[in-house]
Scaffold this motif. Structure first.
Motif, PDB file in Angstrom:
ATOM      1  N   LYS A  17       0.617  -1.273  -0.155  1.00 46.27           N
ATOM      2  CA  LYS A  17       0.109  -0.001  -0.041  1.00 46.27           C
ATOM      3  C   LYS A  17       0.883   1.170   0.163  1.00 46.27           C
ATOM      4  N   SER A  24      -1.159   7.133   6.990  1.00 43.71           N
ATOM      5  CA  SER A  24      -1.854   7.099   8.451  1.00 43.71           C
ATOM      6  C   SER A  24      -0.905   5.985   9.444  1.00 43.71           C
ATOM      7  N   TYR A  84       0.422   6.743  13.556  1.00 44.05           N
ATOM      8  CA  TYR A  84       0.269   5.786  14.652  1.00 44.05           C
ATOM      9  C   TYR A  84       1.696   5.565  15.228  1.00 44.05           C
ATOM     10  N   ARG A  85       2.665   5.293  14.317  1.00 42.13           N
ATOM     11  CA  ARG A  85       4.031   5.189  14.824  1.00 42.13           C
ATOM     12  C   ARG A  85       4.520   6.369  15.607  1.00 42.13           C
ATOM     13  N   ARG A  87      10.154   3.621  12.425  1.00 40.50           N
ATOM     14  CA  ARG A  87      10.237   2.289  11.776  1.00 40.50           C
ATOM     15  C   ARG A  87      11.108   1.226  12.382  1.00 40.50           C
ATOM     16  N   ILE A 138       2.996  -0.808  18.545  1.00 40.78           N
ATOM     17  CA  ILE A 138       1.730   0.015  17.895  1.00 40.78           C
ATOM     18  C   ILE A 138       0.350  -0.333  18.227  1.00 40.78           C
ATOM     19  N   ALA A 168      -2.911   1.653  18.533  1.00 39.00           N
ATOM     20  CA  ALA A 168      -4.016   1.386  17.503  1.00 39.00           C
ATOM     21  C   ALA A 168      -5.340   1.061  17.955  1.00 39.00           C
ATOM     22  N   ARG A 219      -6.778   6.564  17.994  1.00 39.73           N
ATOM     23  CA  ARG A 219      -7.447   6.663  16.584  1.00 39.73           C
ATOM     24  C   ARG A 219      -8.230   8.054  16.126  1.00 39.73           C
ATOM     25  N   GLY A 258      -3.802   3.047   4.690  1.00 37.31           N
ATOM     26  CA  GLY A 258      -4.108   2.708   6.075  1.00 37.31           C
ATOM     27  C   GLY A 258      -4.729   1.359   6.154  1.00 37.31           C
ATOM     28  N   ARG A 259      -5.623   1.041   7.335  1.00 37.07           N
ATOM     29  CA  ARG A 259      -6.464  -0.092   7.416  1.00 37.07           C
ATOM     30  C   ARG A 259      -7.933   0.228   7.321  1.00 37.07           C
ATOM     31  N   ASP A 260      -8.426   1.507   7.866  1.00 39.22           N
ATOM     32  CA  ASP A 260      -9.902   1.782   8.045  1.00 39.22           C
ATOM     33  C   ASP A 260     -10.086   3.119   7.219  1.00 39.22           C
ATOM     34  N   ILE A 261      -9.189   3.546   6.415  1.00 38.58           N
ATOM     35  CA  ILE A 261      -9.152   4.616   5.762  1.00 38.58           C
ATOM     36  C   ILE A 261     -10.616   4.830   4.869  1.00 38.58           C
ATOM     37  N   ARG A 269       0.169 -10.039  12.851  1.00 35.76           N
ATOM     38  CA  ARG A 269      -0.403  -8.719  12.704  1.00 35.76           C
ATOM     39  C   ARG A 269      -1.732  -8.535  11.901  1.00 35.76           C
ATOM     40  N   ASP A 298      -4.694  -6.612  13.387  1.00 38.01           N
ATOM     41  CA  ASP A 298      -5.406  -5.512  12.718  1.00 38.01           C
ATOM     42  C   ASP A 298      -6.799  -5.917  12.313  1.00 38.01           C
ATOM     43  N   ARG A 300      -9.209  -5.682  15.824  1.00 38.84           N
ATOM     44  CA  ARG A 300      -9.313  -4.557  16.598  1.00 38.84           C
ATOM     45  C   ARG A 300     -10.458  -3.889  17.024  1.00 38.84           C
TER      46      ARG A 300
HETATM   47  O1   DC Z   1       1.154   0.626   7.623  1.00 37.29           O
HETATM   48  P1   DC Z   1       2.100   0.357   8.776  1.00 37.29           P
HETATM   49  O2   DC Z   1       2.684  -0.872   8.775  1.00 37.29           O
HETATM   50  O3   DC Z   1       3.220   1.465   8.862  1.00 37.29           O
HETATM   51  O4   DC Z   1       1.163   0.736  10.291  1.00 37.29           O
HETATM   52  C1   DC Z   1       1.704   0.641  11.342  1.00 37.29           C
HETATM   53  C2   DC Z   1       0.499   0.164  12.564  1.00 37.29           C
HETATM   54  O5   DC Z   1      -0.523   1.301  12.547  1.00 37.29           O
HETATM   55  C3   DC Z   1      -0.389  -1.243  12.042  1.00 37.29           C
HETATM   56  O6   DC Z   1       0.351  -2.278  12.489  1.00 37.29           O
HETATM   57  C4   DC Z   1      -1.627  -0.902  12.197  1.00 37.29           C
HETATM   58  C5   DC Z   1      -1.819   0.601  12.662  1.00 37.29           C
HETATM   59  N1   DC Z   1      -2.543   1.362  11.658  1.00 37.29           N
HETATM   60  C6   DC Z   1      -4.000   1.066  12.018  1.00 37.29           C
HETATM   61  O7   DC Z   1      -4.283   0.550  12.811  1.00 37.29           O
HETATM   62  N2   DC Z   1      -4.967   1.897  11.209  1.00 37.29           N
HETATM   63  C7   DC Z   1      -4.508   2.355  10.131  1.00 37.29           C
HETATM   64  N3   DC Z   1      -5.307   3.149   9.265  1.00 37.29           N
HETATM   65  C8   DC Z   1      -3.031   2.468   9.730  1.00 37.29           C
HETATM   66  C9   DC Z   1      -2.129   1.809  10.541  1.00 37.29           C
END
Ligand code: DC
Length: 243
Positions: free
Chosen positions: A28, A46, A50-51, A109, A117, A121, A127, A147-150, A200, A204, A207
């Protein structure tokens, strides 16, 4: 394969948001960066937000903590994200992540940050802090956000949504290649990396808020057999169809 240029796409609506969700290692971030460059949009990362919040909490809680200690302290300490002085800014078209006045650069990183994280998260307050930074970005510029929930939570009304996926074997093999490129003496095994990626994925997906989920109105791209140029061309092809 040559990449199509933005001029092939015709005029694109201003302050447009394109979302790219998917699991760790699906490519991504690389693709979001390249797509944003191609379109003249800003890439909002995103995960980097979080990082940065995780790193700021690590600094507040002090060094030497295990990941479990960190998780317990985050649950018990009730840290207010607003008090951490974490910001993200757009400078020369790129996102810069700051704690106070300091650009955190690649310090966000490290494996130490990555291992902690999930506690950040999983928190609704953290959030919300990330979602506010992302929505603020969208008031000033066109964005490609990964991201994950964008596409589900942060920008449910986004003009175009993609969901990038690949098998855990493929994602682990990519990670191993990246690690070996960075450090030729890297000795981690493929099995170990794959197990880590699958852990992971579970974190994810399970959550309590903002879980990784494919938006119902997203376009699914399986990147398993595609290189980054191939993925980018698929995305640009969809842009041509939609705009
Ligand atoms: O994309 P990444 O691996 O750099 O993201 C780091 C962590 O942040 C990932 O383990 C889950 C969390 N994350 C999240 O919960 N929601 C997002 N929109 C983006 C990342």
């Amino acid at each position: 394969m040559a990449t199509k240029r933005i001029c092939d796409l015709g005029p694109v609506e201003k302050r447009m948001v394109i979302t790219l969700d998917g699991p760790a290692g699906s490519g991504k971030s690389t693709i979001a960066g390249r797509l944003a460059k191609e379109l003249g949009f800003v890439h909002a990362d995103s995960g980097a937000m979080y990082r940065t919040l995780t790193l700021a909490c690590m600094r507040v809680l002090g060094p030497g903590q295990t990941a479990d200690d960190f998780g317990r302290d985050i649950r018990e300490a009730g840290i207010d994200p607003a008090g951490l002085d974490c910001h993200a800014r757009i400078e020369n078209g790129a996102q810069v992540n700051l704690i106070g006045k300091d650009d955190v650069g690649s310090e966000i990183r490290t494996p130490l940050v990555t291992a902690r994280i999930r506690y950040i998260a999983d928190s609704r307050a953290f959030r919300e802090a990330v979602n506010t930074m992302l929505r603020d970005f969208a008031t000033t510029t066109d964005l490609v956000v990964d991201g994950r929930d964008i596409g589900t939570v942060v920008f449910p009304e986004a003009g175009l949504k993609f969901y990038l996926d690949a098998s855990s074997e493929t994602r682990a093999a990519r990670r191993l290649r990246e690690f070996r490129l960075r450090d030729p003496s890297f000795e981690g095994s493929l099995d170990r990396i794959q197990a880590d990626i699958e852990r992971r994925d579970r974190e994810d997906r399970d959550r309590p808020f903002g879980a990784l989920q494919r938006p119902a109105d997203s376009i699914l791209i399986d990147t398993s057999t595609l290189d980054p140029d191939g993925v980018l061309n698929r995305l640009l092809g969809h842009l041509q169809i939609h705009f």
